[in-house]
Design an enzyme around this catalytic site. Structure first.
Site, PDB file in Angstrom:
ATOM      1  N   ILE A 104       2.198  27.205 -66.568  1.00  0.00           N
ATOM      2  CA  ILE A 104       1.487  26.338 -67.550  1.00  0.00           C
ATOM      3  C   ILE A 104       2.369  26.138 -68.717  1.00  0.00           C
ATOM      4  O   ILE A 104       2.518  24.855 -69.293  1.00  0.00           O
ATOM      5  CB  ILE A 104       0.399  26.961 -68.282  1.00  0.00           C
ATOM      6  CG1 ILE A 104      -0.786  27.060 -66.853  1.00  0.00           C
ATOM      7  CG2 ILE A 104      -0.418  26.333 -69.401  1.00  0.00           C
ATOM      8  CD1 ILE A 104      -1.996  28.013 -67.202  1.00  0.00           C
ATOM      9  N   ARG A 150      -4.471  33.987 -74.247  1.00  0.00           N
ATOM     10  CA  ARG A 150      -5.511  34.887 -74.110  1.00  0.00           C
ATOM     11  C   ARG A 150      -5.572  35.391 -75.862  1.00  0.00           C
ATOM     12  O   ARG A 150      -4.682  35.641 -76.548  1.00  0.00           O
ATOM     13  CB  ARG A 150      -5.079  36.235 -73.413  1.00  0.00           C
ATOM     14  CG  ARG A 150      -5.328  35.962 -71.825  1.00  0.00           C
ATOM     15  CD  ARG A 150      -6.984  35.980 -71.482  1.00  0.00           C
ATOM     16  NE  ARG A 150      -7.026  35.673 -70.129  1.00  0.00           N
ATOM     17  CZ  ARG A 150      -7.237  34.507 -69.492  1.00  0.00           C
ATOM     18  NH1 ARG A 150      -7.158  33.269 -70.151  1.00  0.00           N
ATOM     19  NH2 ARG A 150      -7.707  34.416 -68.223  1.00  0.00           N
ATOM     20  N   ASP A 160      -7.967  27.927 -78.222  1.00  0.00           N
ATOM     21  CA  ASP A 160      -8.960  27.969 -77.038  1.00  0.00           C
ATOM     22  C   ASP A 160      -9.420  29.210 -76.561  1.00  0.00           C
ATOM     23  O   ASP A 160     -10.384  29.383 -75.643  1.00  0.00           O
ATOM     24  CB  ASP A 160      -8.234  27.463 -75.775  1.00  0.00           C
ATOM     25  CG  ASP A 160      -9.167  27.110 -74.760  1.00  0.00           C
ATOM     26  OD1 ASP A 160     -10.327  26.471 -74.997  1.00  0.00           O
ATOM     27  OD2 ASP A 160      -8.754  27.454 -73.276  1.00  0.00           O
ATOM     28  N   GLU A 178     -14.336  36.923 -77.157  1.00  0.00           N
ATOM     29  CA  GLU A 178     -15.025  35.954 -76.534  1.00  0.00           C
ATOM     30  C   GLU A 178     -16.421  36.488 -76.224  1.00  0.00           C
ATOM     31  O   GLU A 178     -16.553  37.355 -75.622  1.00  0.00           O
ATOM     32  CB  GLU A 178     -14.479  34.877 -75.494  1.00  0.00           C
ATOM     33  CG  GLU A 178     -13.396  34.383 -75.914  1.00  0.00           C
ATOM     34  CD  GLU A 178     -11.969  34.028 -74.920  1.00  0.00           C
ATOM     35  OE1 GLU A 178     -12.760  33.737 -73.683  1.00  0.00           O
ATOM     36  OE2 GLU A 178     -11.207  33.830 -75.326  1.00  0.00           O
ATOM     37  N   HIS A 205     -12.916  28.334 -74.918  1.00  0.00           N
ATOM     38  CA  HIS A 205     -12.107  28.682 -73.524  1.00  0.00           C
ATOM     39  C   HIS A 205     -12.210  27.491 -72.352  1.00  0.00           C
ATOM     40  O   HIS A 205     -12.766  27.923 -71.508  1.00  0.00           O
ATOM     41  CB  HIS A 205     -12.461  30.117 -73.382  1.00  0.00           C
ATOM     42  CG  HIS A 205     -11.626  30.883 -72.425  1.00  0.00           C
ATOM     43  ND1 HIS A 205     -11.292  32.041 -72.351  1.00  0.00           N
ATOM     44  CD2 HIS A 205     -10.683  30.317 -71.395  1.00  0.00           C
ATOM     45  CE1 HIS A 205     -10.484  32.218 -71.427  1.00  0.00           C
ATOM     46  NE2 HIS A 205      -9.996  31.244 -70.761  1.00  0.00           N
ATOM     47  N   GLY A 240      -9.528  25.754 -71.154  1.00  0.00           N
ATOM     48  CA  GLY A 240      -8.376  25.141 -70.540  1.00  0.00           C
ATOM     49  C   GLY A 240      -8.531  24.537 -69.255  1.00  0.00           C
ATOM     50  O   GLY A 240      -7.738  23.470 -68.950  1.00  0.00           O
TER      51      GLY A 240
HETATM   52  P1  NDP Z   1       2.584  32.196 -64.965  1.00  0.00           P
HETATM   53  O1  NDP Z   1       2.528  33.624 -64.315  1.00  0.00           O
HETATM   54  O2  NDP Z   1       3.217  30.922 -64.378  1.00  0.00           O
HETATM   55  O3  NDP Z   1       3.297  32.405 -66.333  1.00  0.00           O
HETATM   56  C1  NDP Z   1       2.919  33.416 -67.332  1.00  0.00           C
HETATM   57  C2  NDP Z   1       4.192  33.306 -68.337  1.00  0.00           C
HETATM   58  O4  NDP Z   1       3.899  34.614 -69.287  1.00  0.00           O
HETATM   59  C3  NDP Z   1       5.628  33.828 -67.748  1.00  0.00           C
HETATM   60  O5  NDP Z   1       6.605  32.693 -68.366  1.00  0.00           O
HETATM   61  C4  NDP Z   1       6.005  34.971 -67.994  1.00  0.00           C
HETATM   62  O6  NDP Z   1       7.353  35.337 -68.059  1.00  0.00           O
HETATM   63  C5  NDP Z   1       5.073  35.194 -69.375  1.00  0.00           C
HETATM   64  N1  NDP Z   1       5.172  36.337 -69.948  1.00  0.00           N
HETATM   65  C6  NDP Z   1       4.736  37.619 -69.259  1.00  0.00           C
HETATM   66  N2  NDP Z   1       4.742  38.737 -69.817  1.00  0.00           N
HETATM   67  C7  NDP Z   1       5.251  38.262 -71.006  1.00  0.00           C
HETATM   68  C8  NDP Z   1       6.051  39.327 -72.198  1.00  0.00           C
HETATM   69  N3  NDP Z   1       5.544  40.371 -72.189  1.00  0.00           N
HETATM   70  N4  NDP Z   1       6.395  38.425 -73.085  1.00  0.00           N
HETATM   71  C9  NDP Z   1       6.645  37.173 -73.001  1.00  0.00           C
HETATM   72  N5  NDP Z   1       6.428  36.432 -71.866  1.00  0.00           N
HETATM   73  C10 NDP Z   1       5.734  37.003 -71.054  1.00  0.00           C
HETATM   74  O7  NDP Z   1       0.989  31.906 -65.121  1.00  0.00           O
HETATM   75  P2  NDP Z   1       0.401  30.495 -65.734  1.00  0.00           P
HETATM   76  O8  NDP Z   1       1.190  29.742 -66.679  1.00  0.00           O
HETATM   77  O9  NDP Z   1      -0.150  29.943 -64.596  1.00  0.00           O
HETATM   78  O10 NDP Z   1      -0.972  31.118 -66.909  1.00  0.00           O
HETATM   79  C11 NDP Z   1      -0.498  31.871 -68.010  1.00  0.00           C
HETATM   80  C12 NDP Z   1      -1.681  32.231 -68.547  1.00  0.00           C
HETATM   81  O11 NDP Z   1      -2.359  31.359 -69.275  1.00  0.00           O
HETATM   82  C13 NDP Z   1      -2.558  33.167 -67.780  1.00  0.00           C
HETATM   83  O12 NDP Z   1      -2.145  34.462 -67.410  1.00  0.00           O
HETATM   84  C14 NDP Z   1      -3.838  32.938 -68.407  1.00  0.00           C
HETATM   85  O13 NDP Z   1      -4.065  34.096 -69.389  1.00  0.00           O
HETATM   86  C15 NDP Z   1      -3.683  31.823 -69.300  1.00  0.00           C
HETATM   87  N6  NDP Z   1      -4.877  30.699 -69.195  1.00  0.00           N
HETATM   88  C16 NDP Z   1      -5.494  30.279 -69.945  1.00  0.00           C
HETATM   89  C17 NDP Z   1      -6.290  29.344 -69.702  1.00  0.00           C
HETATM   90  C18 NDP Z   1      -7.563  28.688 -70.455  1.00  0.00           C
HETATM   91  O14 NDP Z   1      -8.569  28.485 -70.149  1.00  0.00           O
HETATM   92  N7  NDP Z   1      -7.353  28.634 -71.683  1.00  0.00           N
HETATM   93  C19 NDP Z   1      -6.319  28.618 -68.216  1.00  0.00           C
HETATM   94  C20 NDP Z   1      -5.264  29.057 -67.493  1.00  0.00           C
HETATM   95  C21 NDP Z   1      -4.437  30.133 -67.727  1.00  0.00           C
HETATM   96  P3  NDP Z   1       8.434  35.301 -67.039  1.00  0.00           P
HETATM   97  O15 NDP Z   1       8.671  34.040 -66.711  1.00  0.00           O
HETATM   98  O16 NDP Z   1       9.448  36.050 -67.529  1.00  0.00           O
HETATM   99  O17 NDP Z   1       7.643  36.110 -65.865  1.00  0.00           O
HETATM  100  C1  DGY Z   2      -7.613  31.324 -66.276  1.00  0.00           C
HETATM  101  O1  DGY Z   2      -7.477  30.807 -65.508  1.00  0.00           O
HETATM  102  O2  DGY Z   2      -7.038  32.502 -66.729  1.00  0.00           O
HETATM  103  C2  DGY Z   2      -8.492  30.720 -67.256  1.00  0.00           C
HETATM  104  O3  DGY Z   2      -8.625  31.626 -68.471  1.00  0.00           O
HETATM  105  C3  DGY Z   2      -9.473  30.311 -67.043  1.00  0.00           C
HETATM  106  O4  DGY Z   2      -9.294  28.932 -66.126  1.00  0.00           O
END
Ligand code: NDP
Ligand code: DGY
Length: 314
Positions: A155, A231, A255, A260, A278, A280
């Protein structure tokens, strides 16, 4: 014989019908006494259908279900599941990555645009009849500004792509440097200091809990905006409130929240905050794909096939 699945929250109607055609489904959210239901069916339950917005799957639940084999999460984030407890019992965990990346990145842009250009504020301004008495205060330009992304994962990368199309300079902070043409910071405070917009796109859970605190918000500064689609746990919400109240930062687009669906009362009165519930990944198309992927993972598991999107337990 149909396997029994404990569903913590519903999928969309069509996917719910499909899941019920394959499994005996206990609809826990409809139960008046969920604990008693859990105890009644504890020996039958072989799978849990959990969702990003459910209370989650704690170790006590996992320990109470002796025949549990799989937890299939509706959502990419799985910080509501006790992964270690699942790993100890060798229980498979799956999530729904990739298919929601574009929608969630779009949501980040919606927040970024609205907070910078006062979109939501402008709409309210007209509806309450204030235009006749003067103009809306000016917004902030995006072109040429620096966006600091926390977590350049799927993302985060999609947000970076969109920000570049808006003529913005993208930098990032994370656990490791990536092979990308963007400046990497191994220090979050330094990146916050250099950023006009700090966008949170990392995973939740203990490793990222409260990494955004007053110190980081002070570094972001009075012209800086915070955007959070990750989150609520990533931000110390009390510190954010203080920073907004004291104009330590210019504003925030949120978001996700610590508790929540409860949002701090004080934020509801702030013009410099844009609040989304929320959403997303909340499009019909994406939520339907997420539901289908949950079902496909459950079916694959019980048919002895490889899981489509396993969470790798460490
Ligand atoms: P990815 O696993 O592709 O990306 C997660 C990122 O978080 C990676 O770049 C990872 O780093 C980084 N990360 C993990 N731990 C740490 C840390 N301690 N310090 C800094 N960076 C860290 O997941 P997505 O991109 O698919 O999703 C990311 C998050 O978005 C989800 O886990 C979810 O919580 C949230 N989300 C929210 C939504 C909403 O509705 N608002 C919808 C979908 C997702 P590294 O590259 O080094 O592994
Ligand atoms: C997720 O996928 O983690 C979101 O928060 C909702 O899509």
């Amino acid at each position: 014989m149909k396997k029994t699945i404990l569903a913590l929250r519903p999928l969309l109607a069509e996917e719910m019908d499909e899941v019920e055609s394959h499994f005996n489904v206990i609809r826990l959210w409809e139960e008046k006494e969920p604990e008693a239901t859990l105890m009644r069916y504890k020996n039958n339950i072989q799978g849990i259908l959990s969702t990003y917005n459910s209370t989650g799957v704690r170790s006590s639940t996992i320990d109470a279900l002796p025949n549990l084999e799989i937890i299939a999460q509706f959502g990419v984030g799985y910080d509501n599941i006790d992964i270690q407890a699942a790993a100890r019992r060798n229980i498979a965990v799956t999530n729904t990555p990739d298919i929601l990346t574009a929608d969630t990145a779009d949501t980040a842009m919606m927040l970024l645009l609205n907070i910078a250009r006062r979109g939501v504020e402008g709409d309210v301004f007209i509806r309450v009849g204030r235009w006749q008495s003067g103009a809306l205060p000016l917004g902030s330009c995006l072109t040429g500004k620096t966006v600091g992304i926390v977590g350049l994962g799927k993302i985060g990368s999609a947000i970076a792509h969109r920000c570049r199309a808006f003529g913005m300079n993208v930098v990032y902070y994370g656990r490791s440097k990536k092979d990308v043409d963007c400046k990497f910071y191994d220090d979050l405070k330094s990146m916050a200091k250099d950023s006009d917009f700090l966008v949170l796109a990392c995973s939740g859970g203990p490793d990222t809990e409260n990494i955004i605190n007053l110190d980081i918000l002070e570094a972001l500064g009075p012209k800086g905006f915070l955007i959070n689609i990750a989150r609520g746990s990533v931000v110390n919400e009390e510190d954010l409130l203080i920073a907004l109240q004291n104009r330590t930062i210019a504003g925030a687009g949120l978001d996700v929240y610590a508790n929540e669906p409860n949002v701090p009362e004080e934020m509801l009165k702030m013009d410099q905050v844009v609040l989304l519930p929320h959403i997303g990944s909340a499009t019909t198309e994406t939520r339907s794909k997420m539901g289908k992927l949950v079902i496909d993972n459950l079916l694959a598991h019980f048919e002895g096939k490889p899981l489509l999107t396993p969470v790798h337990l460490s």
